[in-house]
Design an enzyme around this catalytic site. Structure first.
Site, PDB file in Angstrom:
ATOM      1  N   LYS A  20       0.817  -1.213   0.000  1.00 44.87           N
ATOM      2  CA  LYS A  20       0.000   0.000   0.000  1.00 44.87           C
ATOM      3  C   LYS A  20       0.855   1.271   0.000  1.00 44.87           C
ATOM      4  O   LYS A  20       2.049   1.227   0.301  1.00 44.87           O
ATOM      5  CB  LYS A  20      -0.970  -0.049   1.191  1.00 44.87           C
ATOM      6  CG  LYS A  20      -1.968  -1.208   1.045  1.00 44.87           C
ATOM      7  CD  LYS A  20      -2.995  -1.247   2.158  1.00 44.87           C
ATOM      8  CE  LYS A  20      -3.987  -2.374   1.944  1.00 44.87           C
ATOM      9  NZ  LYS A  20      -5.015  -2.432   2.994  1.00 44.87           N
ATOM     10  N   PHE A  66     -15.918   3.016   6.842  1.00 46.57           N
ATOM     11  CA  PHE A  66     -14.518   3.323   6.526  1.00 46.57           C
ATOM     12  C   PHE A  66     -14.252   3.434   5.023  1.00 46.57           C
ATOM     13  O   PHE A  66     -13.146   3.781   4.612  1.00 46.57           O
ATOM     14  CB  PHE A  66     -13.580   2.265   7.132  1.00 46.57           C
ATOM     15  CG  PHE A  66     -13.821   0.869   6.622  1.00 46.57           C
ATOM     16  CD1 PHE A  66     -13.243   0.429   5.437  1.00 46.57           C
ATOM     17  CD2 PHE A  66     -14.627  -0.008   7.331  1.00 46.57           C
ATOM     18  CE1 PHE A  66     -13.463  -0.852   4.966  1.00 46.57           C
ATOM     19  CE2 PHE A  66     -14.849  -1.300   6.869  1.00 46.57           C
ATOM     20  CZ  PHE A  66     -14.265  -1.725   5.675  1.00 46.57           C
ATOM     21  N   ARG A 114       1.807  -7.246   8.766  1.00 46.42           N
ATOM     22  CA  ARG A 114       0.973  -6.105   9.169  1.00 46.42           C
ATOM     23  C   ARG A 114       1.375  -5.590  10.549  1.00 46.42           C
ATOM     24  O   ARG A 114       1.267  -4.395  10.824  1.00 46.42           O
ATOM     25  CB  ARG A 114      -0.499  -6.483   9.130  1.00 46.42           C
ATOM     26  CG  ARG A 114      -1.022  -6.581   7.699  1.00 46.42           C
ATOM     27  CD  ARG A 114      -2.482  -6.925   7.654  1.00 46.42           C
ATOM     28  NE  ARG A 114      -3.004  -6.880   6.304  1.00 46.42           N
ATOM     29  CZ  ARG A 114      -3.970  -7.659   5.862  1.00 46.42           C
ATOM     30  NH1 ARG A 114      -4.508  -8.575   6.660  1.00 46.42           N
ATOM     31  NH2 ARG A 114      -4.410  -7.554   4.633  1.00 46.42           N
ATOM     32  N   ASN A 124      -2.961  -0.709   7.091  1.00 44.29           N
ATOM     33  CA  ASN A 124      -2.421  -2.008   7.497  1.00 44.29           C
ATOM     34  C   ASN A 124      -1.327  -2.526   6.560  1.00 44.29           C
ATOM     35  O   ASN A 124      -0.992  -3.696   6.571  1.00 44.29           O
ATOM     36  CB  ASN A 124      -3.547  -3.034   7.664  1.00 44.29           C
ATOM     37  CG  ASN A 124      -4.291  -3.310   6.379  1.00 44.29           C
ATOM     38  OD1 ASN A 124      -3.987  -2.755   5.331  1.00 44.29           O
ATOM     39  ND2 ASN A 124      -5.276  -4.173   6.451  1.00 44.29           N
ATOM     40  N   HIS A 127      -2.102  -5.810   1.283  1.00 45.95           N
ATOM     41  CA  HIS A 127      -3.393  -6.426   0.953  1.00 45.95           C
ATOM     42  C   HIS A 127      -3.154  -7.855   0.501  1.00 45.95           C
ATOM     43  O   HIS A 127      -2.144  -8.162  -0.132  1.00 45.95           O
ATOM     44  CB  HIS A 127      -4.073  -5.653  -0.177  1.00 45.95           C
ATOM     45  CG  HIS A 127      -5.271  -6.353  -0.751  1.00 45.95           C
ATOM     46  ND1 HIS A 127      -6.517  -6.273  -0.176  1.00 45.95           N
ATOM     47  CD2 HIS A 127      -5.389  -7.174  -1.824  1.00 45.95           C
ATOM     48  CE1 HIS A 127      -7.368  -6.998  -0.888  1.00 45.95           C
ATOM     49  NE2 HIS A 127      -6.710  -7.553  -1.897  1.00 45.95           N
TER      50      HIS A 127
END
Length: 198
Positions: A20, A66, A114, A124, A127
């Site tokens: 990410k 979220f 994570r 986190n 993915h």
């Protein structure tokens, strides 16, 4: 009487992994961990998704509180998408990731990715696909031209052939017909003779 058995089929499962935006600078370190964990990185691409693309990717999360923060976070910078392959890739990758909430991961799975790289429930770090259907959908989203095993059959195979193979073949064969010499045998003979004369 001897029974003839077909050779065993080796099935290598694939999953999607995403590094990410906030930890893209750790890509090399994370790829090293991935490779040391027995995965093969089949394909990799770095891209910057728009909020709309993020909404489409996380469509299953639509409507949750979220969701707006998730799409804003995932479109905040470049990310790295990878297709990982190995036996039971989905479950092994999920195990390596740990719980989706990084705060929980730090307490219950301190050696998970994570726990190490994530900061909270939203950020986190990485993915991973939840199951085979999700992996197939997510890989096709990030890598549209990739064939996800098992190789499609029936209508899915026809769709793939019509979309990708037939146009390429048609273009190539049409070009070949345009280049066709009047007498291919004489031309090939001349080319081969010329090679030997040089």
């Amino acid at each position: 009487m001897e029974l003839s058995m077909p050779p065993p089929q080796i099935y290598v499962e694939k999953t999607l992994a995403i590094i990410k935006p906030d930890i893209v600078d750790k890509e090399e370190e994370i790829q090293d961990i991935i490779l040391r964990s027995g995965f093969t990185i089949v394909q990799r691409r770095k891209l910057h998704l728009s909020p709309e693309h993020c909404s489409n990717f996380y469509v299953e999360q639509y409507g949750k509180m979220f969701f707006p923060n998730l799409t804003a976070y995932m479109s905040s910078g470049p990310l790295v998408a990878m297709i990982l392959a190995r036996y039971n890739a989905i479950s092994y990758w999920k195990e390596l990731l740990g719980p989706s909430n990084s705060l929980v991961a730090k307490e219950t799975h301190p050696d998970s990715l994570r726990a190490i790289y994530g900061t909270d429930e939203l950020r986190n770090a990485l993915h991973g696909s939840n199951d085979f259907a999700a992996a197939e959908r997510e890989i096709r989203f990030m890598f549209p031209a990739v064939i996800v095993e098992p190789i499609p059959v029936g209508q899915a195979a026809k769709d793939y052939l019509n979309l990708y193979v037939t146009p390429t073949l048609l273009k190539g064969l049409t070009e070949l017909c345009k280049q066709k010499p009047a007498d291919p045998f004489v031309r090939n003979l001349f080319i081969h003779t010329e090679e030997y004369c040089l």
